[in-house]
Design an enzyme around this catalytic site. Structure first.
Site, short mmCIF file in Angstrom:
data_model
loop_
_atom_site.label_atom_id
_atom_site.label_comp_id
_atom_site.label_asym_id
_atom_site.label_seq_id
_atom_site.Cartn_x
_atom_site.Cartn_y
_atom_site.Cartn_z
N HIS A 109 -9.50 0.92 5.15
CA HIS A 109 -8.21 1.08 5.76
C HIS A 109 -8.33 2.00 6.99
O HIS A 109 -9.14 2.78 6.91
CB HIS A 109 -7.10 1.47 4.64
CG HIS A 109 -5.58 1.52 5.32
ND1 HIS A 109 -5.21 2.55 5.91
CD2 HIS A 109 -4.59 0.65 4.94
CE1 HIS A 109 -4.07 2.37 6.26
NE2 HIS A 109 -3.65 1.43 5.90
N GLU A 160 -6.73 4.47 7.88
CA GLU A 160 -6.79 5.77 7.30
C GLU A 160 -8.14 6.26 6.84
O GLU A 160 -8.28 7.43 6.77
CB GLU A 160 -5.58 6.18 6.33
CG GLU A 160 -4.12 5.93 7.44
CD GLU A 160 -2.94 5.46 6.55
OE1 GLU A 160 -3.04 5.56 5.33
OE2 GLU A 160 -2.22 4.78 6.98
N GLY A 176 2.42 2.49 10.51
CA GLY A 176 3.11 3.77 10.39
C GLY A 176 3.96 4.16 11.67
O GLY A 176 4.51 5.24 11.54
N ASN A 178 0.80 -1.21 -0.18
CA ASN A 178 -0.04 -0.11 -0.15
C ASN A 178 0.69 1.19 -0.03
O ASN A 178 1.49 1.58 0.87
CB ASN A 178 -0.95 -0.01 1.29
CG ASN A 178 -1.62 1.45 1.44
OD1 ASN A 178 -1.77 2.05 0.35
ND2 ASN A 178 -2.04 1.31 2.61
N TRP A 179 1.06 1.86 -1.22
CA TRP A 179 2.04 3.00 -1.20
C TRP A 179 1.28 4.26 -0.64
O TRP A 179 2.11 5.32 -0.43
CB TRP A 179 2.25 3.43 -2.72
CG TRP A 179 2.87 2.24 -3.45
CD1 TRP A 179 3.22 0.92 -3.08
CD2 TRP A 179 3.42 2.27 -4.87
NE1 TRP A 179 3.72 0.34 -4.08
CE2 TRP A 179 3.94 1.10 -5.18
CE3 TRP A 179 3.65 3.52 -5.68
CZ2 TRP A 179 4.76 1.08 -6.39
CZ3 TRP A 179 4.06 3.31 -6.93
CH2 TRP A 179 4.67 2.05 -7.14
N LYS A 180 -0.10 4.20 -0.17
CA LYS A 180 -0.59 5.37 0.10
C LYS A 180 -0.50 6.47 -0.64
O LYS A 180 -0.47 6.31 -1.84
CB LYS A 180 0.06 5.81 1.53
CG LYS A 180 -0.19 4.43 2.69
CD LYS A 180 -0.03 4.90 4.07
CE LYS A 180 0.30 3.68 4.61
NZ LYS A 180 0.08 3.61 6.32
N GLU A 219 -5.11 -5.09 10.95
CA GLU A 219 -4.11 -4.04 11.14
C GLU A 219 -4.41 -3.18 12.41
O GLU A 219 -5.19 -2.33 12.34
CB GLU A 219 -4.13 -3.12 9.96
CG GLU A 219 -3.68 -3.91 8.59
CD GLU A 219 -3.37 -2.64 7.32
OE1 GLU A 219 -2.01 -2.93 7.05
OE2 GLU A 219 -4.14 -1.85 7.16
N GLY A 256 2.86 -1.02 4.27
CA GLY A 256 2.65 0.49 3.94
C GLY A 256 4.22 0.92 3.42
O GLY A 256 4.64 0.73 2.39
N GLY A 257 4.86 1.59 4.43
CA GLY A 257 6.19 2.38 4.24
C GLY A 257 6.92 1.45 3.51
O GLY A 257 7.84 1.91 2.71
N SER A 267 3.52 -1.83 10.31
CA SER A 267 5.13 -1.93 10.35
C SER A 267 6.00 -2.98 10.28
O SER A 267 6.83 -3.40 10.73
CB SER A 267 5.20 -1.33 11.76
OG SER A 267 4.94 -0.03 12.28
#
Ligand code: PEP
Length: 251
Positions: free
Chosen positions: A95, A97, A172, A10-12, A166, A233-234, A212
């Site tokens: 998600h 976010e 994150g 997930n590149w956001k 999650e 993610g990151g 993470s």
């Protein structure tokens, strides 16, 4: 039940177009035809066409990070499920976010889930508790509420749906759940799915851990009997790290 692990990136809201094209090419070189895992790359909506072009004909699938439930109309700025057909095959729904930055409810998640399935796409349904909910011993109740809400009106668990567990406090933050806790929570999700539907469809459902995940901790999650992949993610913005995470799930 043998479940093929599924690894999502997930590149956001990251990457310029040039950066996205370079990362997509890098991922294709590293991960095309990697056997034993399913790899889904979810770039920002603006780069989904580029992703479909660069990854076309490879084993790497393209996913969207969000969708709106109406098929078309006066909904400025939104993207519908039918519009994604031909570029994406998967869609992340719910998600944290979306839930906590944009205020999406369980009802909205339910409508999005229906729209994605109606369009013939595959949902990645994200659920997870906040830190204060975890600390207050409410994790199971929160997961149960999110699952009940997402599947309101469903008679059966959709076959090609992935659930991403999650914990919000792990996303994150660099503070991943321990492999043991992640396994315990993914087993809890499977138990809730069994109670809501039935044992055989819950047993067949793939459940990811997310929060993470990095190249160093992925193998621990891969060892969990109920962890069928990760949503990243990151670390998914780094080709080498994402490759290492995917390879940690190759049996
Ligand atoms: C995510 O965006 O779903 C996620 C898990 O992010 P990160 O890996 O950066 O914690």
């Amino acid at each position: 039940m043998a479940r093929t692990p599924v690894i999502g990136g997930n590149w956001k809201m990251n990457t310029t177009r040039v950066e996205a094209q370079a990362l997509l090419r890098d991922l294709r070189t590293r991960l095309d035809a990697l056997a034993g895992v399913e790899v889904v790359v979810c770039p920002p909506a603006a780069w989904l066409g580029d992703a479909a072009d660069v990854l076309g004909g490879s084993s790497i699938e393209v996913g969207a990070q969000n969708v709106y439930w109406e098929p078309k109309g006066a909904f400025t700025g939104e993207v519908s499920a039918p519009m994604l057909v031909g570029t994406a095959t998967q869609v992340i729904i719910g998600h944290s976010e979306r839930r906590h930055v944009f205020g999406e409810t369980d009802e909205a998640t339910n409508r999005k889930l229906r729209a994605v399935l109606e369009a013939g796409l595959h949902p990645i349904l994200a659920i997870g508790e906040l830190r204060e909910e975890a600390e207050g011993g409410q994790t199971e109740a929160v997961l149960r509420r999110q699952i009940t809400g997402a599947f309101e009106g469903f008679d059966a668990l959709p076959g090609d749906l992935v659930v991403a567990y999650e914990p919000v406090w792990a996303i994150g933050t660099g503070l991943a759940a321990t492999a043991e806790d992640a396994q315990e929570r993914c087993a809890m999700v499977r138990r809730i799915l069994t109670e809501r539907f039935d044992a055989s469809s819950a047993d067949a459902c793939r459940i990811q851990y997310g929060g993470s995940v990095n190249a160093g901790n992925a193998a621990g999650f891969a060892a969990g009997a109920d962890i069928d992949g990760v949503l990243v993610g990151g670390a998914s913005l780094d080709g080498a790290a994402f490759e290492a995470i995917c390879r940690a799930f190759v049996a």
